[in-house]
Design a protein around this motif. Structure first.
Motif, PDB file in Angstrom:
ATOM      1  N   ASP A   1       0.814  -1.224   0.000  1.00  0.00           N
ATOM      2  CA  ASP A   1       0.000   0.000   0.000  1.00  0.00           C
ATOM      3  C   ASP A   1       0.846   1.274   0.000  1.00  0.00           C
ATOM      4  N   PHE A   2       1.163   1.729  -1.207  1.00  0.00           N
ATOM      5  CA  PHE A   2       2.041   2.880  -1.386  1.00  0.00           C
ATOM      6  C   PHE A   2       1.269   4.133  -1.811  1.00  0.00           C
ATOM      7  N   GLU A   3       0.014   4.245  -1.411  1.00  0.00           N
ATOM      8  CA  GLU A   3      -0.820   5.367  -1.838  1.00  0.00           C
ATOM      9  C   GLU A   3      -0.325   6.722  -1.334  1.00  0.00           C
ATOM     10  N   PHE A   4       0.365   6.733  -0.191  1.00  0.00           N
ATOM     11  CA  PHE A   4       0.873   7.986   0.371  1.00  0.00           C
ATOM     12  C   PHE A   4       2.360   8.200   0.084  1.00  0.00           C
ATOM     13  N   ALA A   5       2.996   7.277  -0.641  1.00  0.00           N
ATOM     14  CA  ALA A   5       4.450   7.319  -0.829  1.00  0.00           C
ATOM     15  C   ALA A   5       4.904   8.603  -1.514  1.00  0.00           C
ATOM     16  N   SER A   6       6.095   9.065  -1.125  1.00  0.00           N
ATOM     17  CA  SER A   6       6.625  10.305  -1.678  1.00  0.00           C
ATOM     18  C   SER A   6       8.070  10.481  -1.237  1.00  0.00           C
ATOM     19  N   LEU A   7       8.654  11.568  -1.663  1.00  0.00           N
ATOM     20  CA  LEU A   7       9.908  12.062  -1.100  1.00  0.00           C
ATOM     21  C   LEU A   7       9.550  12.769   0.206  1.00  0.00           C
ATOM     22  N   ASN A   8      10.257  12.423   1.306  1.00  0.00           N
ATOM     23  CA  ASN A   8       9.870  13.007   2.593  1.00  0.00           C
ATOM     24  C   ASN A   8      11.019  12.879   3.587  1.00  0.00           C
ATOM     25  N   SER A   9      10.873  13.565   4.694  1.00  0.00           N
ATOM     26  CA  SER A   9      11.839  13.432   5.785  1.00  0.00           C
ATOM     27  C   SER A   9      11.807  12.002   6.330  1.00  0.00           C
ATOM     28  N   PRO A  10      12.977  11.411   6.637  1.00  0.00           N
ATOM     29  CA  PRO A  10      12.958  10.077   7.254  1.00  0.00           C
ATOM     30  C   PRO A  10      12.248  10.072   8.593  1.00  0.00           C
ATOM     31  N   TYR A  11      12.181  11.220   9.245  1.00  0.00           N
ATOM     32  CA  TYR A  11      11.481  11.285  10.525  1.00  0.00           C
ATOM     33  C   TYR A  11      10.014  10.886  10.398  1.00  0.00           C
ATOM     34  N   PHE A  12       9.416  11.119   9.231  1.00  0.00           N
ATOM     35  CA  PHE A  12       7.985  10.838   9.057  1.00  0.00           C
ATOM     36  C   PHE A  12       7.705   9.340   9.238  1.00  0.00           C
ATOM     37  N   ASP A  13       8.428   8.474   8.511  1.00  0.00           N
ATOM     38  CA  ASP A  13       8.195   7.033   8.631  1.00  0.00           C
ATOM     39  C   ASP A  13       8.556   6.518  10.023  1.00  0.00           C
ATOM     40  N   LEU A  14       9.615   7.044  10.608  1.00  0.00           N
ATOM     41  CA  LEU A  14      10.021   6.602  11.943  1.00  0.00           C
ATOM     42  C   LEU A  14       8.946   6.950  12.958  1.00  0.00           C
ATOM     43  N   ALA A  15       8.459   8.188  12.910  1.00  0.00           N
ATOM     44  CA  ALA A  15       7.385   8.601  13.811  1.00  0.00           C
ATOM     45  C   ALA A  15       6.089   7.864  13.502  1.00  0.00           C
ATOM     46  N   SER A  16       5.870   7.556  12.219  1.00  0.00           N
ATOM     47  CA  SER A  16       4.651   6.850  11.814  1.00  0.00           C
ATOM     48  C   SER A  16       4.565   5.483  12.491  1.00  0.00           C
ATOM     49  N   PHE A  17       5.670   4.734  12.491  1.00  0.00           N
ATOM     50  CA  PHE A  17       5.657   3.439  13.174  1.00  0.00           C
ATOM     51  C   PHE A  17       5.326   3.611  14.655  1.00  0.00           C
ATOM     52  N   LEU A  18       5.995   4.545  15.319  1.00  0.00           N
ATOM     53  CA  LEU A  18       5.798   4.730  16.758  1.00  0.00           C
ATOM     54  C   LEU A  18       4.397   5.226  17.081  1.00  0.00           C
ATOM     55  N   SER A  19       3.883   6.165  16.268  1.00  0.00           N
ATOM     56  CA  SER A  19       2.570   6.749  16.521  1.00  0.00           C
ATOM     57  C   SER A  19       1.436   5.811  16.128  1.00  0.00           C
ATOM     58  N   GLU A  20       1.480   5.308  14.888  1.00  0.00           N
ATOM     59  CA  GLU A  20       0.370   4.513  14.365  1.00  0.00           C
ATOM     60  C   GLU A  20       0.209   3.182  15.091  1.00  0.00           C
ATOM     61  N   ASN A  21       1.284   2.673  15.664  1.00  0.00           N
ATOM     62  CA  ASN A  21       1.214   1.385  16.354  1.00  0.00           C
ATOM     63  C   ASN A  21       1.261   1.535  17.870  1.00  0.00           C
ATOM     64  N   ASN A  22       1.135   2.795  18.328  1.00  0.00           N
ATOM     65  CA  ASN A  22       1.028   3.094  19.758  1.00  0.00           C
ATOM     66  C   ASN A  22       2.198   2.524  20.560  1.00  0.00           C
ATOM     67  N   VAL A  23       3.403   2.665  20.001  1.00  0.00           N
ATOM     68  CA  VAL A  23       4.606   2.183  20.686  1.00  0.00           C
ATOM     69  C   VAL A  23       5.039   3.253  21.679  1.00  0.00           C
ATOM     70  N   ARG A  24       4.717   3.055  22.938  1.00  0.00           N
ATOM     71  CA  ARG A  24       5.005   4.041  23.982  1.00  0.00           C
ATOM     72  C   ARG A  24       6.159   3.606  24.891  1.00  0.00           C
ATOM     73  N   ASP A  25       6.542   2.353  24.808  1.00  0.00           N
ATOM     74  CA  ASP A  25       7.627   1.830  25.625  1.00  0.00           C
ATOM     75  C   ASP A  25       8.946   2.473  25.221  1.00  0.00           C
ATOM     76  N   GLU A  26       9.625   3.148  26.155  1.00  0.00           N
ATOM     77  CA  GLU A  26      10.842   3.888  25.834  1.00  0.00           C
ATOM     78  C   GLU A  26      11.968   2.978  25.383  1.00  0.00           C
ATOM     79  N   GLU A  27      12.024   1.766  25.921  1.00  0.00           N
ATOM     80  CA  GLU A  27      13.091   0.848  25.528  1.00  0.00           C
ATOM     81  C   GLU A  27      12.943   0.431  24.065  1.00  0.00           C
ATOM     82  N   ARG A  28      11.725   0.118  23.655  1.00  0.00           N
ATOM     83  CA  ARG A  28      11.481  -0.248  22.262  1.00  0.00           C
ATOM     84  C   ARG A  28      11.717   0.950  21.330  1.00  0.00           C
ATOM     85  N   LYS A  29      11.255   2.102  21.761  1.00  0.00           N
ATOM     86  CA  LYS A  29      11.415   3.314  20.967  1.00  0.00           C
ATOM     87  C   LYS A  29      12.900   3.616  20.742  1.00  0.00           C
TER      88      LYS A  29
END
Length: 263
Positions: free
Chosen positions: A176-204
């Protein structure tokens, strides 16, 4: 595969895999068939999606592309691959995902348009009726504007549970590449943490340090945290807009969930 063959596969006893937020998906033989039912107007561009799909497929990071026309898509079926992301994703798999995203970000960016986060945010916000005022919204946006960004990369921009799959051998594929683009790497990194509710600091920390192959400094950590909150804001307004367009309860649920992270 051509358009007639694609339509015939859907009609000839295809198994419905489900109705996604933007698509209908079917399985017939060794093909996964996606029938596009909606577009993120004006931001969705089928030619950009096609280019991103082909780049990822050729690098063996996504399924083989068999057919693509105006958002309708056929790919090879990823037999044995399953969803694995969530707030309690194992540390081993968190590290594997970080390495996978690093590979994804190394793909060519030729021909990919940029992703204007604020342009989208304001477009979605102006198209909906907010549930309530978000007190820190202006402060959050100003913090984002002050981030010193790394060089832009090939970005998927939607690292949610249903889009990232793994088999028993630990091989990862992304779809599913409907949103794919040129972008800051921070976007995908934050997307994993935010969209999957990863709040554990060790995992982060493990995820980010595996990706960067080093500890992050204070400014970088602050930038990632700002992105996490800003993505909650972005997808909050996106979901509200989609709810008002479709009246589908799932969009209202998404909007409310994102709002809880912001208050």
């Amino acid at each position: 595969m051509n358009k007639v063959e694609f339509e015939n596969l859907i009609k000839s006893g295809a198994l419905t895999l489900g109705e996604g937020i933007n698509n209908l998906t079917y399985l017939n033989g060794g093909f996964v068939l996606r029938k596009k039912i909606d577009h993120d107007t004006p931001f969705y561009d089928p030619e950009t999606e096609k280019r991103a799909l082909l780049l990822a497929s050729r690098a063996h990071l996504s399924p083989e592309v068999i057919y693509f026309e105006k958002g309708n898509l056929a790919t090879s079926y990823l037999r044995g691959y399953r969803e694995f992301l969530g707030p309690d994703t194992s540390k081993e798999n968190v590290a594997k995902l970080a390495s996978f995203i690093k590979k994804l970000h190394s793909l060519s960016t030729d021909g990919l348009p940029g992703f204007s986060l604020l342009e989208r945010l304001y477009a979605y916000k102006d198209s909906c009726n907010p549930l309530r005022e978000i007190p820190n919204e202006e402060t959050l946006i100003n913090s984002y504007k002050n981030i010193v960004e790394p060089a832009p990369v090939f970005s998927h921009n939607d690292i949610v549970k249903g889009n990232v799959l793994m088999n028993a051998e630990g091989d990862i594929k992304i779809i599913d590449f409907e949103f794919a683009s040129l972008n800051s790497p921070y976007f995908d990194l934050a997307s994993f943490l935010s969209e999957n509710n990863v709040r554990d600091e060790e995992r982060k920390t493990l995820f980010l340090e595996t990706y960067f192959a080093r500890p992050l400094d204070g400014k970088e950590k602050e930038a990632i945290d700002t992105y996490i909150s800003l993505l909650d804001l972005l997808w909050h307004y996106w979901a509200l807009k989609r709810y008002e367009q479709s009246k589908e309860p799932v969009f209202l649920e998404i909007a409310k969930e994102k709002l809880t992270h912001l208050l």
